[in-house]
Design an enzyme around this catalytic site. Structure first.
Site, PDB file in Angstrom:
ATOM      1  N   TYR A 190     -12.333  -2.094  -3.406  1.00 51.35           N
ATOM      2  CA  TYR A 190     -12.792  -2.291  -2.029  1.00 51.35           C
ATOM      3  C   TYR A 190     -14.317  -2.141  -1.914  1.00 51.35           C
ATOM      4  O   TYR A 190     -14.838  -1.839  -0.827  1.00 51.35           O
ATOM      5  CB  TYR A 190     -12.084  -1.310  -1.086  1.00 51.35           C
ATOM      6  CG  TYR A 190     -10.716  -1.784  -0.603  1.00 51.35           C
ATOM      7  CD1 TYR A 190     -10.578  -2.966   0.125  1.00 51.35           C
ATOM      8  CD2 TYR A 190      -9.569  -1.043  -0.851  1.00 51.35           C
ATOM      9  CE1 TYR A 190      -9.338  -3.405   0.573  1.00 51.35           C
ATOM     10  CE2 TYR A 190      -8.314  -1.471  -0.391  1.00 51.35           C
ATOM     11  CZ  TYR A 190      -8.212  -2.656   0.319  1.00 51.35           C
ATOM     12  OH  TYR A 190      -6.980  -3.087   0.782  1.00 51.35           O
ATOM     13  N   ASN A 218      -1.853   0.399   6.713  1.00 50.79           N
ATOM     14  CA  ASN A 218      -1.421  -0.893   7.247  1.00 50.79           C
ATOM     15  C   ASN A 218      -0.603  -1.739   6.270  1.00 50.79           C
ATOM     16  O   ASN A 218      -0.585  -2.954   6.352  1.00 50.79           O
ATOM     17  CB  ASN A 218      -2.609  -1.664   7.839  1.00 50.79           C
ATOM     18  CG  ASN A 218      -3.638  -2.054   6.808  1.00 50.79           C
ATOM     19  OD1 ASN A 218      -3.501  -1.711   5.629  1.00 50.79           O
ATOM     20  ND2 ASN A 218      -4.660  -2.770   7.225  1.00 50.79           N
ATOM     21  N   HIS A 233      -2.177  -5.371   1.467  1.00 49.10           N
ATOM     22  CA  HIS A 233      -3.462  -6.052   1.275  1.00 49.10           C
ATOM     23  C   HIS A 233      -3.166  -7.463   0.799  1.00 49.10           C
ATOM     24  O   HIS A 233      -2.214  -7.676   0.045  1.00 49.10           O
ATOM     25  CB  HIS A 233      -4.312  -5.351   0.202  1.00 49.10           C
ATOM     26  CG  HIS A 233      -5.387  -6.234  -0.358  1.00 49.10           C
ATOM     27  ND1 HIS A 233      -6.598  -6.394   0.270  1.00 49.10           N
ATOM     28  CD2 HIS A 233      -5.415  -7.064  -1.428  1.00 49.10           C
ATOM     29  CE1 HIS A 233      -7.326  -7.272  -0.417  1.00 49.10           C
ATOM     30  NE2 HIS A 233      -6.626  -7.683  -1.449  1.00 49.10           N
ATOM     31  N   LYS A 255       0.820  -1.213   0.000  1.00 52.35           N
ATOM     32  CA  LYS A 255       0.000   0.000   0.000  1.00 52.35           C
ATOM     33  C   LYS A 255       0.862   1.276   0.000  1.00 52.35           C
ATOM     34  O   LYS A 255       2.080   1.211   0.221  1.00 52.35           O
ATOM     35  CB  LYS A 255      -0.937  -0.048   1.216  1.00 52.35           C
ATOM     36  CG  LYS A 255      -1.971  -1.179   1.140  1.00 52.35           C
ATOM     37  CD  LYS A 255      -2.954  -1.120   2.320  1.00 52.35           C
ATOM     38  CE  LYS A 255      -4.001  -2.218   2.241  1.00 52.35           C
ATOM     39  NZ  LYS A 255      -4.995  -2.134   3.341  1.00 52.35           N
ATOM     40  N   GLU A 280      -9.696 -10.555  -7.770  1.00 54.58           N
ATOM     41  CA  GLU A 280      -8.729  -9.461  -7.613  1.00 54.58           C
ATOM     42  C   GLU A 280      -7.595  -9.575  -8.623  1.00 54.58           C
ATOM     43  O   GLU A 280      -7.097  -8.565  -9.130  1.00 54.58           O
ATOM     44  CB  GLU A 280      -8.188  -9.461  -6.181  1.00 54.58           C
ATOM     45  CG  GLU A 280      -9.259  -9.045  -5.170  1.00 54.58           C
ATOM     46  CD  GLU A 280      -8.815  -9.148  -3.726  1.00 54.58           C
ATOM     47  OE1 GLU A 280      -9.642  -8.883  -2.845  1.00 54.58           O
ATOM     48  OE2 GLU A 280      -7.632  -9.484  -3.470  1.00 54.58           O
TER      49      GLU A 280
HETATM   50  P1  RTP Z   1      -7.059  -5.840   3.288  1.00 49.21           P
HETATM   51  O1  RTP Z   1      -8.389  -6.141   2.634  1.00 49.21           O
HETATM   52  O2  RTP Z   1      -6.552  -4.455   2.960  1.00 49.21           O
HETATM   53  O3  RTP Z   1      -6.060  -6.921   3.010  1.00 49.21           O
HETATM   54  O4  RTP Z   1      -7.234  -5.841   4.877  1.00 49.21           O
HETATM   55  P2  RTP Z   1      -7.978  -6.920   5.767  1.00 49.21           P
HETATM   56  O5  RTP Z   1      -8.546  -8.011   4.918  1.00 49.21           O
HETATM   57  O6  RTP Z   1      -7.047  -7.290   6.862  1.00 49.21           O
HETATM   58  O7  RTP Z   1      -9.150  -6.036   6.384  1.00 49.21           O
HETATM   59  P3  RTP Z   1     -10.603  -5.708   5.777  1.00 49.21           P
HETATM   60  O8  RTP Z   1     -11.604  -6.007   6.820  1.00 49.21           O
HETATM   61  O9  RTP Z   1     -10.781  -6.318   4.427  1.00 49.21           O
HETATM   62  O10 RTP Z   1     -10.536  -4.128   5.640  1.00 49.21           O
HETATM   63  C1  RTP Z   1      -9.951  -3.504   4.489  1.00 49.21           C
HETATM   64  C2  RTP Z   1      -9.116  -2.323   4.940  1.00 49.21           C
HETATM   65  O11 RTP Z   1      -9.981  -1.331   5.487  1.00 49.21           O
HETATM   66  C3  RTP Z   1      -9.337  -0.683   6.558  1.00 49.21           C
HETATM   67  N1  RTP Z   1     -10.101  -0.817   7.770  1.00 49.21           N
HETATM   68  N2  RTP Z   1     -10.275   0.153   8.601  1.00 49.21           N
HETATM   69  N3  RTP Z   1     -11.062   1.758  10.798  1.00 49.21           N
HETATM   70  C4  RTP Z   1     -11.454   0.481  10.744  1.00 49.21           C
HETATM   71  O12 RTP Z   1     -12.125  -0.039  11.587  1.00 49.21           O
HETATM   72  C5  RTP Z   1     -11.028  -0.306   9.603  1.00 49.21           C
HETATM   73  N4  RTP Z   1     -11.320  -1.563   9.391  1.00 49.21           N
HETATM   74  C6  RTP Z   1     -10.729  -1.888   8.227  1.00 49.21           C
HETATM   75  C7  RTP Z   1      -7.985  -1.323   6.751  1.00 49.21           C
HETATM   76  O13 RTP Z   1      -7.001  -0.515   6.138  1.00 49.21           O
HETATM   77  C8  RTP Z   1      -8.123  -2.648   6.031  1.00 49.21           C
HETATM   78  O14 RTP Z   1      -6.882  -3.077   5.542  1.00 49.21           O
HETATM   79 MG    MG Z   2      -9.725  -7.627   3.225  1.00 49.01          MG
END
Ligand code: RTP
Ligand code: MG
Length: 141
Positions: free
Chosen positions: A51, A114, A117, A11, A128
Site C-alpha cells: 500500500y 472493508n 482489495h 482482507k 500487484e
Molecule cells: P483497496 O485498495 O483496498 O482495494 O481499496 P480502494 O481502492 O477502494 O481504496 P483506496 O483509496 O485504494 O484505499 C486503500 C484502503 O485504505 C483505506 N482507506 N481508509 N479512512 C479513510 O479515509 C480511508 N480511505 C481509504 C481503506 O481500507 C481502503 O480499502
Molecule cells: Mg486501492
C-alpha cells in the site's frame, strides 16, 4: 473485451468472519476464474510496500495495522474485463456508500475493515500480481 488478470485480497476481517467461500462464490458467479490463490500472513514491511502509494495519507498506519491483524486470502482472478468486474463486485471503499448486493455492502464493517482489495488498473494489477506471485505462469483452463 479482453481477458485480463487482477489481484484480489480477502482482507483479515472477512477471513476472520469465515466468509472466504462466500466471497469467492461471488467472483465465480460473475464468471471470474481463480488463476492463483494462497492464504498468507503479511509482515508490516509487506503491507507497507503493497500500500506504498498511500504512505503519506493520514489513514496509512491504521491501514497497515489492519492488514497485518490476521491472515489474508490472495487471489489472481482471470476473465473478461476482470479488473473493472472485480471492482464492481466489491463496491465502494466505504461500505456505507457501497451499492446493495456488493461484497463490501454485505460483508464489510467500516472503511478500514472493508473485506476486500482489488487492483484499480491494468498497470497496478500487473505490479500487484508480481508482488504476490513472482514468476507466476498462468495457464488457461
Ligand atoms: P483497496 O485498495 O483496498 O482495494 O481499496 P480502494 O481502492 O477502494 O481504496 P483506496 O483509496 O485504494 O484505499 C486503500 C484502503 O485504505 C483505506 N482507506 N481508509 N479512512 C479513510 O479515509 C480511508 N480511505 C481509504 C481503506 O481500507 C481502503 O480499502
Ligand atoms: Mg486501492
Amino acid at each position: 473485451m479482453a481477458i485480463e488478470r487482477t489481484l484480489s485480497i480477502i482482507k483479515p476481517d472477512a477471513v476472520a468472519k469465515n466468509v472466504i467461500g462466500q466471497i469467492v462464490a461471488r467472483f465465480e458467479g460473475a464468471g471470474l476464474k481463480i488463476a492463483a490463490a494462497k492464504l498468507v500472513q503479511l509482515s508490516r514491511q509487506e503491507a507497507e510496500t503493497f500500500y506504498g502509494v498511500h504512505k503519506e495519507r493520514g489513514f496509512f498506519k491504521d491501514l497497515v495495522d489492519f492488514m497485518v491483524s490476521g491472515p489474508v486470502f490472495v487471489q489472481v482472478l482471470e476473465g473478461e474485463g476482470a479488473i473493472a468486474k472485480n471492482r464492481d463486485l466489491m463496491g465502494a471503499t466505504d461500505p456505507k456508500k457501497a451499492e446493495k448486493g456488493t461484497i463490501r455492502a454485505d460483508f464489510a464493517d467500516s472503511i478500514d475493515a472493508n473485506a476486500v482489495h482489488g487492483s484499480d488498473a491494468a498497470e497496478t494489477a500487473a505490479q500487484e500480481i508480481a508482488f504476490f506471485f513472482p514468476g507466476l505462469n498462468v495457464y488457461s483452463r
